[in-house]
Motif scaffolding. Structure first.
Motif, short mmCIF file in Angstrom:
data_model
loop_
_atom_site.label_atom_id
_atom_site.label_comp_id
_atom_site.label_asym_id
_atom_site.label_seq_id
_atom_site.Cartn_x
_atom_site.Cartn_y
_atom_site.Cartn_z
N GLY A 132 0.81 -1.21 0.00
CA GLY A 132 0.00 0.00 0.00
C GLY A 132 0.85 1.26 0.00
N VAL A 133 1.95 1.24 0.74
CA VAL A 133 2.86 2.38 0.75
C VAL A 133 3.51 2.55 -0.62
CG1 VAL A 133 5.04 3.25 1.70
CG2 VAL A 133 3.31 2.28 3.23
N MET A 134 3.94 1.44 -1.21
CA MET A 134 4.61 1.51 -2.52
C MET A 134 3.66 1.99 -3.61
SD MET A 134 7.19 -1.77 -2.62
CE MET A 134 6.02 -2.96 -1.94
N LEU A 135 2.36 1.77 -3.42
CA LEU A 135 1.38 2.21 -4.40
C LEU A 135 1.48 3.71 -4.65
CD1 LEU A 135 -1.15 1.55 -6.16
CD2 LEU A 135 -2.52 1.95 -4.10
N PHE A 136 1.83 4.46 -3.59
CA PHE A 136 1.85 5.91 -3.69
C PHE A 136 3.25 6.47 -3.95
CE2 PHE A 136 -1.85 4.83 -1.08
CZ PHE A 136 -2.84 5.52 -1.76
N LEU A 137 4.23 5.60 -4.11
CA LEU A 137 5.57 6.07 -4.43
C LEU A 137 5.67 6.38 -5.92
CD1 LEU A 137 7.81 3.61 -2.35
CD2 LEU A 137 7.11 5.95 -1.77
N PRO A 138 6.23 7.54 -6.27
CA PRO A 138 6.33 7.89 -7.69
C PRO A 138 7.17 6.87 -8.46
CG PRO A 138 6.79 9.79 -6.29
CD PRO A 138 6.74 8.60 -5.39
N GLY A 139 6.64 6.44 -9.59
CA GLY A 139 7.38 5.53 -10.46
C GLY A 139 7.43 4.09 -10.00
N SER A 140 6.65 3.75 -8.99
CA SER A 140 6.70 2.37 -8.48
C SER A 140 6.08 1.38 -9.46
CB SER A 140 5.99 2.28 -7.13
OG SER A 140 4.59 2.45 -7.28
N GLY A 141 5.11 1.84 -10.24
CA GLY A 141 4.43 0.94 -11.17
C GLY A 141 3.47 -0.01 -10.48
N MET A 142 3.25 0.18 -9.20
CA MET A 142 2.36 -0.69 -8.44
C MET A 142 0.91 -0.35 -8.74
SD MET A 142 3.20 -3.17 -6.40
CE MET A 142 4.82 -2.58 -5.94
N GLY A 143 0.04 -1.35 -8.74
CA GLY A 143 -1.37 -1.13 -8.97
C GLY A 143 -2.21 -1.56 -7.79
N GLY A 144 -3.47 -1.15 -7.79
CA GLY A 144 -4.36 -1.51 -6.70
C GLY A 144 -4.55 -3.01 -6.58
N GLY A 145 -4.54 -3.71 -7.71
CA GLY A 145 -4.68 -5.17 -7.66
C GLY A 145 -3.51 -5.84 -6.96
N ASP A 146 -2.31 -5.28 -7.14
CA ASP A 146 -1.14 -5.83 -6.46
C ASP A 146 -1.30 -5.70 -4.95
OD1 ASP A 146 0.08 -6.28 -8.96
OD2 ASP A 146 0.80 -4.21 -9.01
N VAL A 147 -1.84 -4.56 -4.52
CA VAL A 147 -2.04 -4.33 -3.08
C VAL A 147 -3.06 -5.31 -2.52
CG1 VAL A 147 -2.76 -2.62 -1.36
CG2 VAL A 147 -1.45 -1.88 -3.35
N LYS A 148 -4.10 -5.60 -3.28
CA LYS A 148 -5.14 -6.53 -2.82
C LYS A 148 -4.65 -7.98 -2.83
CE LYS A 148 -8.59 -3.36 -4.60
NZ LYS A 148 -9.44 -3.02 -5.75
N LEU A 149 -3.67 -8.27 -3.67
CA LEU A 149 -3.11 -9.63 -3.70
C LEU A 149 -2.09 -9.84 -2.59
CD1 LEU A 149 -2.80 -12.36 -5.17
CD2 LEU A 149 -1.09 -11.26 -6.65
N ALA A 150 -1.45 -8.76 -2.15
CA ALA A 150 -0.34 -8.86 -1.19
C ALA A 150 -0.69 -9.60 0.10
CB ALA A 150 0.19 -7.46 -0.88
N PRO A 151 -1.84 -9.34 0.75
CA PRO A 151 -2.12 -10.05 2.00
C PRO A 151 -2.23 -11.56 1.82
CG PRO A 151 -3.61 -8.20 1.74
CD PRO A 151 -2.88 -8.35 0.45
N THR A 152 -2.78 -12.00 0.69
CA THR A 152 -2.88 -13.43 0.42
C THR A 152 -1.50 -14.08 0.43
OG1 THR A 152 -4.89 -13.19 -0.89
CG2 THR A 152 -3.56 -15.15 -1.29
N ILE A 153 -0.55 -13.41 -0.21
CA ILE A 153 0.81 -13.93 -0.25
C ILE A 153 1.44 -13.89 1.13
CG2 ILE A 153 3.13 -13.46 -1.16
CD1 ILE A 153 1.74 -12.66 -3.78
N GLY A 154 1.13 -12.85 1.89
CA GLY A 154 1.63 -12.77 3.26
C GLY A 154 1.12 -13.91 4.12
N PHE A 155 -0.16 -14.24 3.96
CA PHE A 155 -0.73 -15.37 4.71
C PHE A 155 -0.10 -16.69 4.29
CE2 PHE A 155 -4.85 -12.76 5.04
CZ PHE A 155 -4.49 -12.26 6.27
N LEU A 156 0.05 -16.88 2.99
CA LEU A 156 0.56 -18.15 2.46
C LEU A 156 1.98 -18.41 2.94
CD1 LEU A 156 0.12 -20.59 0.58
CD2 LEU A 156 1.02 -19.19 -1.29
N ALA A 157 2.86 -17.44 2.77
CA ALA A 157 4.25 -17.62 3.19
C ALA A 157 4.41 -17.47 4.70
CB ALA A 157 5.14 -16.61 2.47
N GLY A 158 3.63 -16.58 5.29
CA GLY A 158 3.75 -16.34 6.73
C GLY A 158 3.29 -17.48 7.59
N THR A 159 2.49 -18.42 7.03
CA THR A 159 2.08 -19.59 7.80
C THR A 159 3.29 -20.43 8.18
OG1 THR A 159 -0.02 -19.58 6.63
CG2 THR A 159 0.54 -21.59 7.79
N LEU A 160 4.37 -20.29 7.43
CA LEU A 160 5.61 -20.97 7.78
C LEU A 160 6.32 -20.17 8.87
CD1 LEU A 160 6.74 -21.95 4.18
CD2 LEU A 160 5.60 -23.39 5.88
#
Length: 217
Positions: A132-160
């Motif tokens: 979410g922070v990177m979304l607002f950084l100039p030139g990051s190229g990040m999109g809102g969909g990336d932000v919405k996908l991020a927690p899923t990846i955090g849960f998946l890897a963070g379960t380890l």
């Protein structure tokens, strides 16, 4: 035996996904004119992911194995969609996030992973905040969909463990950086948008399937 069977099953599932995506039903009206892309890589990607996951987690942690198998399919579908239209649709990312969040509790209780529930939730929240922070950084190229996908990846890897969630992010940005430099060297104009979702998926699956599988060899 189980990794081999999962590889075969993954190949079959991947072929079914290719057929299901041929309709391009996820495209918006202004995207209908875009070229129709083939996804010959998708069956191999599912097969390799499932085979490596089986090698990594069977028979030591079947609960986490099922978790990885289930989440990897929509993740790879999202990667295919992002490569096609450079967009991660809410109708895929949000249900996946909800389903993953609901699965975290039983998987954490049944799994032999070292992470506790609070740690897993913290990984999901931390990944969401970071993107979410990177979304607002100039030139990051990040999109809102990336932000919405991020927690899923955090849960998946963070379960380890949380370090593996961090590793997932490091792999994501390292590979994206290398590919970006390669595209620039090949003549692609600087600042051209590049689908970031596939790199997020690669980081997540490398952390939860490839790295654990290699550690068992």
């Amino acid at each position: 035996m189980i990794p081999a069977l999962l590889t075969l099953a993954g190949l079959i599932v991947g072929m079914a996904l290719v057929r299901a995506l041929r309709s391009h039903s996820y495209r918006n009206p202004d995207e209908k004119h875009l070229p129709r892309r083939r996804r010959r890589w998708l069956p191999a990607a599912v097969a390799v992911t499932w085979g490596l996951a089986g090698l990594a987690w069977w028979p030591t942690d079947p609960a986490y194995l099922v978790f990885v198998l289930a989440v990897s399919v929509p993740l790879l579908v999202l990667a295919a969609i992002d490569l096609d239209v450079q967009r991660l649709p809410d109708r895929w990312t949000l249900p996946l996030l909800a389903g993953t969040a609901l699965a975290v509790l039983p998987v954490t209780l049944m799994s032999e992973s070292r992470a506790g529930l609070l740690e897993v939730l913290g990984c999901g929240l931390g990944m969401w905040v970071a993107y979410g922070v990177m979304l607002f950084l100039p030139g990051s190229g990040m999109g809102g969909g990336d932000v919405k996908l991020a927690p899923t990846i955090g849960f998946l890897a963070g379960t380890l463990t949380w370090p593996l969630a961090v590793l997932s992010g490091l792999i994501t940005f390292a590979v994206a950086g290398v590919v970006g430099l390669a595209l620039m060297a090949a003549g692609r104009p600087r600042g051209t948008l590049m689908a970031f979702g596939p790199f997020m998926v690669l980081g997540a699956l490398a952390t939860t399937a490839l790295v654990p599988a290699l550690s068992r060899l």
